[in-house]
Design a protein around this motif. Structure first.
Motif, short mmCIF file in Angstrom:
data_model
loop_
_atom_site.label_atom_id
_atom_site.label_comp_id
_atom_site.label_asym_id
_atom_site.label_seq_id
_atom_site.Cartn_x
_atom_site.Cartn_y
_atom_site.Cartn_z
N GLN A 231 0.84 -1.21 0.00
CA GLN A 231 0.00 0.00 0.00
C GLN A 231 0.87 1.26 0.00
OE1 GLN A 231 -3.43 -0.22 -0.29
NE2 GLN A 231 -2.78 -2.34 -0.62
N PRO A 232 0.48 2.29 -0.76
CA PRO A 232 1.28 3.52 -0.78
C PRO A 232 1.16 4.28 0.53
CG PRO A 232 -0.71 3.80 -2.10
CD PRO A 232 -0.66 2.35 -1.70
N VAL A 233 2.23 4.96 0.93
CA VAL A 233 2.26 5.80 2.13
C VAL A 233 2.58 7.23 1.69
CG1 VAL A 233 3.39 6.25 4.34
CG2 VAL A 233 3.07 3.89 3.55
N ASP A 234 1.77 8.18 2.13
CA ASP A 234 2.04 9.56 1.75
C ASP A 234 2.43 10.41 2.96
OD1 ASP A 234 -0.38 10.21 3.03
OD2 ASP A 234 -1.52 10.25 1.17
N VAL A 235 2.79 11.65 2.70
CA VAL A 235 3.24 12.56 3.76
C VAL A 235 2.13 12.80 4.78
CG1 VAL A 235 3.89 14.98 4.20
CG2 VAL A 235 5.03 13.68 2.38
N GLY A 239 2.35 12.59 8.84
CA GLY A 239 1.96 13.70 9.72
C GLY A 239 2.92 14.87 9.74
N CYS A 240 3.70 15.04 8.68
CA CYS A 240 4.72 16.09 8.71
C CYS A 240 4.52 17.16 7.64
CB CYS A 240 6.11 15.48 8.58
SG CYS A 240 6.36 14.51 7.08
N GLY A 241 3.35 17.19 6.98
CA GLY A 241 3.11 18.20 5.95
C GLY A 241 3.23 19.63 6.46
#
Length: 561
Positions: A231-235, A239-241
């Protein structure tokens, strides 16, 4: 003739606060970085939001020699010439990368008497934007590895981390590295690598974001890795956007400087066009269109790279409508495309020039596919002969496009008056029917096929096994509606730098696809293109020096072109 840096250092610049005031920019809308540089803040954007846009002029080029053909010089000279004619014109350009500055190609501040100043500052650290982008990028990398070290709650697979560290320098030794060695306290050992900052997704996002909120949203959308279950993991999940956005809160404001003749220039963002989308920031272009009746901007390398991405990515996302294209051509580049080695380009060779004209013809045909009028600008060099110039002018007449012999390098705005008049003549016709090359509802394969056949003149596209696997994942993530950004050599219409002119009987070889979900496009890596360049045998850095001048009471840089 004096060197570029000697010309720039002899210029008497206006205080940037005075220039801003001349253009109706208030004190609360500008943030000074010394006497001659400034950032334009959100107050100015808010005040001008409902003002009418000026007319957008794009400067692009034919396929270049390794030294470049002077797009920035022509852009600067054209803007200066238009202001000489009483046309309120502003420049919107990219920031130089330190890679080329210390490498082989040089900076991106123009040349001769068509430069932006302060030249040394712009080519080196400027206002720190690229450093901020580098820091934000590498903060994200540190947070990814720290997440894995601290328990890896998201289940990130260290073998499938997509996001690389970056550095704004040419350093081939950093292309593939191993990190985390030395035991458990030092992290998880894994393969990693660096790319040059101007090729990073953070740079692309920075240049396409319309405001701070849009910047944060795009940063949150960056896909950084896959989990053990695929599964893809995004920013956003990390939690650091917010932290990444905080690193860029000042950098996102466009930089204002001036040309040698006092034309205002907004210089902001600097993605490479051979490995990224190659245009300055949307924010700077938008602001230039509000402040002036005309905006001159450029897109990197030949029109097969920078201009295509300017139209299909930047204009599409920003809702920009260019009115005219200036196509820069040089005698030396045409001879190079006609088979003349770069060491012999100064010698007259009309036959090789005529052979190379097919490259110019292809670029003109390509640009007209976007529904835009084209003006050819011959960027004159000292070695150009009358016979060579006549052959090039005859070709432009056959193509039925206006052509102007410019001496912008040697004469500044005065040397671009004829070009400015011809551009204004095309603008007066209101004949722009701008449209993108492809629709977004096409598949990634169909979009690449369209670009390959229509722009590069390829017979089709070959996808390597790695690229085919990525195509499947892109479709599963429902991201095949995104535009494509082709990473390709700048020296040829094909993906092979040795195939000059107008290559035939070839297919575009896509070896890898990368998802830039934050930037909003899919990157297609072709041929042998690298996202971390290397230095040449004799780097430009070897000629650069700095000393303290007691008379001026300041440090002076020498050898910077």
């Amino acid at each position: 003739m004096l060197s570029d840096i000697e010309i720039a250092q002899s210029c008497k610049m206006k205080k940037i606060s005075d220039l801003a005031a001349e253009w109706g920019i208030g004190e609360d809308e500008i943030e000074l970085y010394g006497k001659y540089k400034a950032k334009l803040n959100e107050n100015l954007f808010a005040r001008l939001a409902n003002e009418k846009d000026g007319k957008l002029i794009l400067v692009t080029a034919i396929n270049p020699t390794p030294a470049g053909e002077g797009k920035t010089t022509v852009s600067v000279g054209l803007a200066q010439a238009m202001n000489r004619l009483g046309k309120k014109t502003m420049l919107a350009l990219r920031e130089p990368s330190l890679g080329p500055v210390f490498g082989v190609k040089g900076g991106a501040a123009g040349g001769g008497y068509s430069q932006v100043v302060p030249m040394e500052d712009i080519n080196l650290h400027f206002t720190g934007d690229i450093h901020a982008i580098t820091a934000a990028n590498n903060l994200l990398c540190a947070l990814i590895d720290n997440h894995i070290q601290q328990g890896n709650q998201l289940g990130i697979d260290p073998r499938r981390i997509l996001f690389k560290r970056c550095l704004d320098m040419n350093d081939r030794n950093l292309r593939q590295i191993v990190i985390g060695l030395g035991g458990k306290p030092n992290g998880t050992p894994r393969e990693d690598g660096f790319q040059i900052t101007v090729a990073s997704e953070v740079m692309a996002i920075f240049c396409l974001a319309k405001d701070l909120d849009d910047l944060k949203e795009r940063l949150n959308n960056i896909i950084v890795a896959y989990t053990y279950t695929g599964q893809p993991v995004d920013v956003r999940e990390l939690g650091c956007g917010g932290a990444l956005t905080a690193m860029l809160k000042d950098a996102i404001n466009p930089n204002m400087v001036q040309t040698l003749e006092g034309t205002p220039a907004l210089i902001h963002g600097g993605p490479f066009a051979n490995i990224a989308h190659g245009c300055n920031s949307v924010r700077a272009t938008r602001l230039a269109l509000k402040l002036g009746d005309y905006c001159v901007t450029e897109a990197g390398f030949g029109s097969d790279l920078g201009a295509e991405k300017f139209f299909d990515i930047k204009c599409r996302y920003a809702g920009l409508k260019p009115e005219c294209v200036v196509l820069v051509a040089t005698i030396r580049a045409l001879k190079y495309n006609g088979g003349v080695p770069k060491t012999e380009l100064k010698a007259e060779n009309v036959e090789a020039l005529k052979k190379g004209l097919i490259n110019l013809e292809t670029h003109v045909e390509n640009l007209k596919k976007f529904g835009l009028p084209v003006v050819a600008a011959i960027n004159r060099f000292e070695s150009d002969t009358d016979a060579e110039i006549a052959a090039l002018e005859d070709c432009c007449k056959r193509l039925q496009i206006p052509v102007s012999l410019t001496e912008i390098f040697a004469k500044g705005g005065e040397g671009g008056i004829d070009l400015a008049q011809k551009v204004l003549g095309e603008l007066d016709k209101n004949c722009s029917d701008f449209h993108c090359l492809y629709e977004l509802d096409l598949s990634i394969e169909e979009k690449l096929e369209k670009i390959a056949k229509e722009i590069y003149r390829a017979d089709g596209v070959n996808f390597d096994a790695k690229a085919r696997k990525m195509l499947k994942e892109i479709k599963e993530m429902q991201l095949d509606h995104l535009p494509v950004c082709v990473a390709k050599t700048q020296y040829s219409l094909s993906d092979d730098p040795t195939k000059l002119g107008r290559p035939t009987n070839f297919k575009l070889n896509v070896r890898e696809l990368k998802i830039s979900a934050g930037a909003g496009f899919i990157v297609a890596l072709t041929g042998d293109i690298m996202t971390m360049p290397g230095l040449p045998k004799v780097p430009a850095a070897m000629n650069i020096d700095c000393y303290y001048d007691p008379e001026k009471r300041e440090s002076v840089i020498t050898g910077l072109f």
